[in-house]
Design a protein around this motif. Structure first.
Motif, PDB file in Angstrom:
ATOM      1  N   ASP A 104       0.820  -1.208   0.000  1.00  0.00           N
ATOM      2  CA  ASP A 104       0.000   0.000   0.000  1.00  0.00           C
ATOM      3  C   ASP A 104       0.857   1.263   0.000  1.00  0.00           C
ATOM      4  O   ASP A 104       0.523   2.254  -0.628  1.00  0.00           O
ATOM      5  CB  ASP A 104      -0.997   0.003   1.161  1.00  0.00           C
ATOM      6  N   GLU A 146      -6.550  12.529  -2.785  1.00  0.00           N
ATOM      7  CA  GLU A 146      -7.033  11.404  -3.594  1.00  0.00           C
ATOM      8  C   GLU A 146      -6.482  10.086  -3.059  1.00  0.00           C
ATOM      9  O   GLU A 146      -7.198   9.087  -2.951  1.00  0.00           O
ATOM     10  CB  GLU A 146      -6.614  11.565  -5.056  1.00  0.00           C
ATOM     11  N   GLU A 148      -8.089   9.120   0.299  1.00  0.00           N
ATOM     12  CA  GLU A 148      -9.439   8.598   0.107  1.00  0.00           C
ATOM     13  C   GLU A 148      -9.397   7.178  -0.462  1.00  0.00           C
ATOM     14  O   GLU A 148     -10.132   6.295  -0.005  1.00  0.00           O
ATOM     15  CB  GLU A 148     -10.207   9.518  -0.851  1.00  0.00           C
ATOM     16  N   ARG A 149      -8.539   6.937  -1.433  1.00  0.00           N
ATOM     17  CA  ARG A 149      -8.458   5.612  -2.057  1.00  0.00           C
ATOM     18  C   ARG A 149      -7.976   4.554  -1.075  1.00  0.00           C
ATOM     19  O   ARG A 149      -8.448   3.431  -1.074  1.00  0.00           O
ATOM     20  CB  ARG A 149      -7.534   5.652  -3.269  1.00  0.00           C
ATOM     21  N   HIS A 150      -7.018   4.919  -0.221  1.00  0.00           N
ATOM     22  CA  HIS A 150      -6.468   3.949   0.736  1.00  0.00           C
ATOM     23  C   HIS A 150      -7.239   3.934   2.063  1.00  0.00           C
ATOM     24  O   HIS A 150      -6.923   3.133   2.941  1.00  0.00           O
ATOM     25  CB  HIS A 150      -4.980   4.242   0.994  1.00  0.00           C
ATOM     26  N   GLY A 151      -8.213   4.846   2.198  1.00  0.00           N
ATOM     27  CA  GLY A 151      -9.067   4.844   3.386  1.00  0.00           C
ATOM     28  C   GLY A 151      -8.330   5.260   4.649  1.00  0.00           C
ATOM     29  O   GLY A 151      -8.583   4.699   5.721  1.00  0.00           O
ATOM     30  N   VAL A 152      -7.433   6.244   4.533  1.00  0.00           N
ATOM     31  CA  VAL A 152      -6.698   6.738   5.703  1.00  0.00           C
ATOM     32  C   VAL A 152      -6.839   8.255   5.765  1.00  0.00           C
ATOM     33  O   VAL A 152      -7.116   8.903   4.750  1.00  0.00           O
ATOM     34  CB  VAL A 152      -5.193   6.357   5.634  1.00  0.00           C
TER      35      VAL A 152
END
Length: 179
Positions: free
Chosen positions: A133, A150, A153-157
């Motif tokens: 990741d 971006e 948001e994509r990695h959820g952190v």
């Protein structure tokens, strides 16, 4: 004034008849000025060109061939060609082709390409050493141009966590590359 009258004035001008030249000027200068102005797009330049055109007419009137063609066409051709010559004279001369030999090619040479290829291989090897990741975040930010928001948001952190991931990952990459 008829074309025949203008032809007679040109012929008399060729014999250096000043009165005929004066009348020729008064009868045709407005039209010839319009030609110069259309070509040059500058009033001052067109006025200067018109003076030079009439000097040419005075000196070259003996070259006029009497024919059925319109004499004004001959005068317009002189004015137009002179105006075009003035435009050409304004342009900077083209650089000599030999000067191109001194211009460096911005593309990397063979040696630089080999080094860059080797560096690219090393960078990808070091990216493979990072957690998946983290490596994906570094590739997204620095190879694809994705924003931190971006990526977060994509990695959820959270955004600050993403910044920390990227900073620590870059430090690990630098450490790997220095080995």
């Amino acid at each position: 004034m008829t074309p025949q009258d203008i032809t007679k004035l040109i012929v008399r001008t060729s014999m250096k008849d000043r009165a005929a030249f004066d009348l020729l000027y008064r009868q045709t200068s407005a039209k010839l000025f319009g030609v110069c102005l259309r070509v040059l797009n500058d009033r001052g330049d067109a006025e200067e060109a018109l003076q030079e055109v009439f000097v040419k007419i005075w000196t070259k009137a003996d070259r006029f061939a009497v024919s059925d063609l319109s004499p004004i066409s001959w005068l317009v051709a002189i004015a137009r060609n002179h105006a075009i010559d003035r435009i050409r004279a304004r342009r900077k001369p083209a650089a000599d082709i030999d000067a191109a030999l001194d211009v460096a090619d911005p593309a990397p040479g063979p040696e630089a390409m080999a080094v860059a290829g080797d560096e690219s291989e090393r960078i990808h090897h070091c990216l493979d050493e990072l957690e998946k990741d983290r490596a994906a975040a570094v590739r997204g930010a620095y190879l694809k141009g994705e924003s931190y928001a971006e990526l977060a948001e994509r990695h959820g952190v959270p955004l600050n966590t993403m910044r920390t991931w990227l900073r620590r990952s870059l430090l690990k990459l630098r450490e790997c590359l220095e080995r």
